[in-house]
Every structure is written in structure tokens, then in C-alpha cells.
Design a protein around this motif. Structure first.
Motif, short mmCIF file in Angstrom:
data_model
loop_
_atom_site.label_atom_id
_atom_site.label_comp_id
_atom_site.label_asym_id
_atom_site.label_seq_id
_atom_site.Cartn_x
_atom_site.Cartn_y
_atom_site.Cartn_z
N LYS A 13 0.84 -1.20 0.00
CA LYS A 13 0.00 0.00 0.00
C LYS A 13 0.88 1.25 0.00
CE LYS A 13 -4.14 -1.97 2.03
NZ LYS A 13 -5.20 -1.84 3.07
N PRO A 14 0.36 2.35 -0.53
CA PRO A 14 1.14 3.60 -0.52
C PRO A 14 1.55 3.97 0.90
CG PRO A 14 -0.77 3.83 -1.94
CD PRO A 14 -0.94 2.52 -1.21
N LEU A 15 2.75 4.50 1.02
CA LEU A 15 3.24 4.84 2.34
C LEU A 15 2.51 6.05 2.90
CD1 LEU A 15 7.13 4.53 1.99
CD2 LEU A 15 5.60 3.04 3.29
N GLY A 16 2.06 5.91 4.13
CA GLY A 16 1.55 7.06 4.87
C GLY A 16 2.57 7.44 5.93
N ALA A 17 2.10 8.14 6.95
CA ALA A 17 2.98 8.45 8.08
C ALA A 17 3.26 7.17 8.85
CB ALA A 17 2.32 9.48 8.97
N TYR A 58 10.70 3.61 2.14
CA TYR A 58 10.08 3.02 3.33
C TYR A 58 11.00 3.19 4.54
CZ TYR A 58 8.90 -0.76 6.57
OH TYR A 58 8.62 -1.49 7.70
N GLU A 252 -1.31 -2.59 6.11
CA GLU A 252 -0.78 -1.23 6.14
C GLU A 252 0.54 -1.24 6.92
OE1 GLU A 252 -1.89 1.59 4.90
OE2 GLU A 252 -4.03 1.31 4.45
N GLY A 254 2.04 1.17 8.38
CA GLY A 254 1.90 1.92 9.62
C GLY A 254 1.25 1.10 10.72
#
Length: 285
Positions: A13-17, A58, A252, A254
Motif C-alpha cells: 500500500k502507498p506509504l503514509g505516516a 520506506y 498497512e 503503519g
């Protein structure tokens, strides 16, 4: 080989915080791929092309200082993608290679000079090196101070226990692939604990999504917490990025990192697992 025979993995999945890991943290288990690199046939999956540059994004987001690339089964005995990745950042990266049992001492020394610090035995994937190769390889890698890493089925923990390995570190991927929530989970965990009682045997507390049907991995987390209390010096953390062999649900990043904060609340223990042990095993030189 068609993708129907070796299905295409989901992308991460796209990286978030992301939560920040302890200063000096090492990702002890991740894979990278390269467009155009020949894939083994037969193989267990077809990877998304995620490169060392993608992992570095990442790592930057999570505060990862170092990494240990693990040769994925889809490249068989051809370690060149991994070696090129290490060469792109040799101070920061080390590798775990897959080699033939009859590999020469000279070839092993060349891998050592390129940053390799161990070999992988893989009985779970097509194109992996089988467990019966260990006897021939142990003496060769012991001379280099390398580790032997095992991706095996939980029922093969007894086979690992039977190995005469001297002082060579043995590392079990993903908690020995114990399946949580099954009738034999407790027995398998006891076997893993007995292995960790021995000098130089370790396990990676990685990839909880491979080990349970629990959506939040609560059962795996409870085992990790217990092992951190009893065997903190025998545990390594790895991201298992980019989470290959997933086809219907992708975690995810995170959420995964936050879960480890919950499972490992003691800062000293977290530093041991994320920083001190992998530094000792893989970055002594």
C-alpha cells in the motif's frame, strides 16, 4: 511460466505516516526486485517490481538505519539483483544469499566481500534450497562467521533442532511459520522456545499476517510479547517488505509498525531487538 501458474503479488500500500523505530534500527528481512531480471521457473509467485530505491523510501519514513536483504526464491541461485542492491549502499546494507551445496570457498569469499553475511534454506517455496543441503553448507559458512537462515514449515522445527551447528548462528524466519489458532500452536511454540534456549539460535518476529487468521494479529502479538520477556536476545525484527505472496489483502505498514510498539512496550527490549542483535549478527565488519 504464466502468472496463472505463479500469480502476481499485490503491491504494498502507498506509504503514509509511519511510526519511527529506535535510532539505529535494522530491517533484518526484506526483498527487492529488478525489472528484466530472469525469474525462476517453476516458482511460487510473480513479484511486483519493487527496487532498493523503493525500500529506501520506506526505510526513511520509518527511521530504519540499516537493512539485510534476503534473496527471494523467485531468483533461485542467482543473487545478482541482491548484490547490485547492496553495492548501491554498502555501508548500510548486508545480504543473505541462496547458494548451491557445492559452492566453492572462493565463491563464498567473493560473496562475503560483497556484503553477504549468511545463506538461506527455504523449504516453503519453489526454487528454494532444501533442508538436506545444510550439512554440506554449515562448515563452509562457519569459516566466514555467517548465519544460516531457515524458511521452513513449523513441523520442521525438530529437524532444525537436530542439526549439529557448532557456533554458527541459525535464524528462523517468521517465528518458524507457526500457525496460530490451531490445535498444535502451543506445542509448536514450546518447540520454538526450546530452540531459543540454545546459544546462537534466533527467530525473526516478522510477517504476523502470514501466521494467523486474526485481523489484528492479537495471538501472534501475545506470543511476541512473551518471547520478548523470556528471550529478548534471540529475537530480530524484519519488515518482510514488500510483503510478497499476498493476493487478496495487503497490510498497512503503519499498522504493522504500531503493533510492534504495543507488543514490545519496553524501550530497552525494543532496542535489543531492533538495533543491538542485528548489528551484532550482520554488521560486525
Amino acid at each position: 511460466m504464466s502468472q496463472s501458474e505463479a500469480p502476481l503479488c499485490l503491491p504494498p500500500k502507498p506509504l503514509g505516516a509511519l511510526p519511527r523505530l529506535p535510532d539505529g534500527a535494522c530491517d533484518s528481512h526484506f526483498h527487492v526486485f529488478e525489472a528484466g531480471a530472469p525469474l525462476a521457473s517453476p516458482r511460487s509467485y510473480t513479484p511486483q517490481i519493487l527496487t532498493i530505491a523503493d525500500w529506501q523510501l520506506y526505510a526513511e519514513a520509518a527511521g530504519i538505519a540499516r537493512g539485510v536483504l534476503v534473496q527471494p526464491s523467485v531468483y533461485g541461485l542467482d543473487n545478482s539483483v541482491m548484490l547490485r542492491a547492496i553495492a548501491s549502499d554498502p555501508q548500510r546494507l548486508r545480504g543473505i544469499a541462496v547458494v548451491a551445496p557445492d559452492i566453492s570457498a572462493e565463491a563464498l569469499r567473493e560473496l562475503d566481500a560483497a556484503g553477504v553475511r549468511g545463506i538461506r534454506i527455504n523449504t516453503r517455496n519453489k526454487a528454494g534450497v532444501a533442508l538436506d543441503a545444510v550439512g554440506e553448507l554449515l562448515g563452509k559458512v562457519a569459516a566466514l562467521g555467517w548465519s544460516v537462515q531457515f524458511q521452513v514449515r513449523a513441523e520442521q522445527l525438530a529437524d532444525v533442532a537436530a542439526l549439529e551447528h557448532g557456533e554458527t548462528p541459525l535464524v528462523l524466519d517468521h517465528l518458524g511459520f507457526i500457525r496460530f489458532g490451531e490445535a498444535d500452536t502451543g506445542t509448536r511454540l514450546d518447540a520454538l522456545r526450546h530452540l531459543l534456549d540454545r546459544p546462537n539460535i534466533y527467530t525473526k518476529i516478522s510477517a504476523p499476517y502470514r501466521l494467523t487468521a486474526s485481523a489484528d494479529y492479537t495471538d501472534v502479538g501475545a506470543a511476541i510479547t512473551a518471547l520478548a520477556a523470556s528471550h529478548p536476545h534471540r529475537l530480530l525484527w524484519g519488515s518482510d517488505w514488500p510483503h510478497t505472496e499476498l493476493w487478496d489483502k495487503m497490510p498497512e505498514d503503519g499498522d504493522l509498525l504500531s503493533a510492534y510498539e504495543t507488543w514490545l512496550p519496553d524501550a530497552q527490549v525494543r532496542r535489543q531487538i531492533f538495533v543491538d542483535t542485528p548489528t551484532s549478527l550482520f554488521f560486525g565488519r
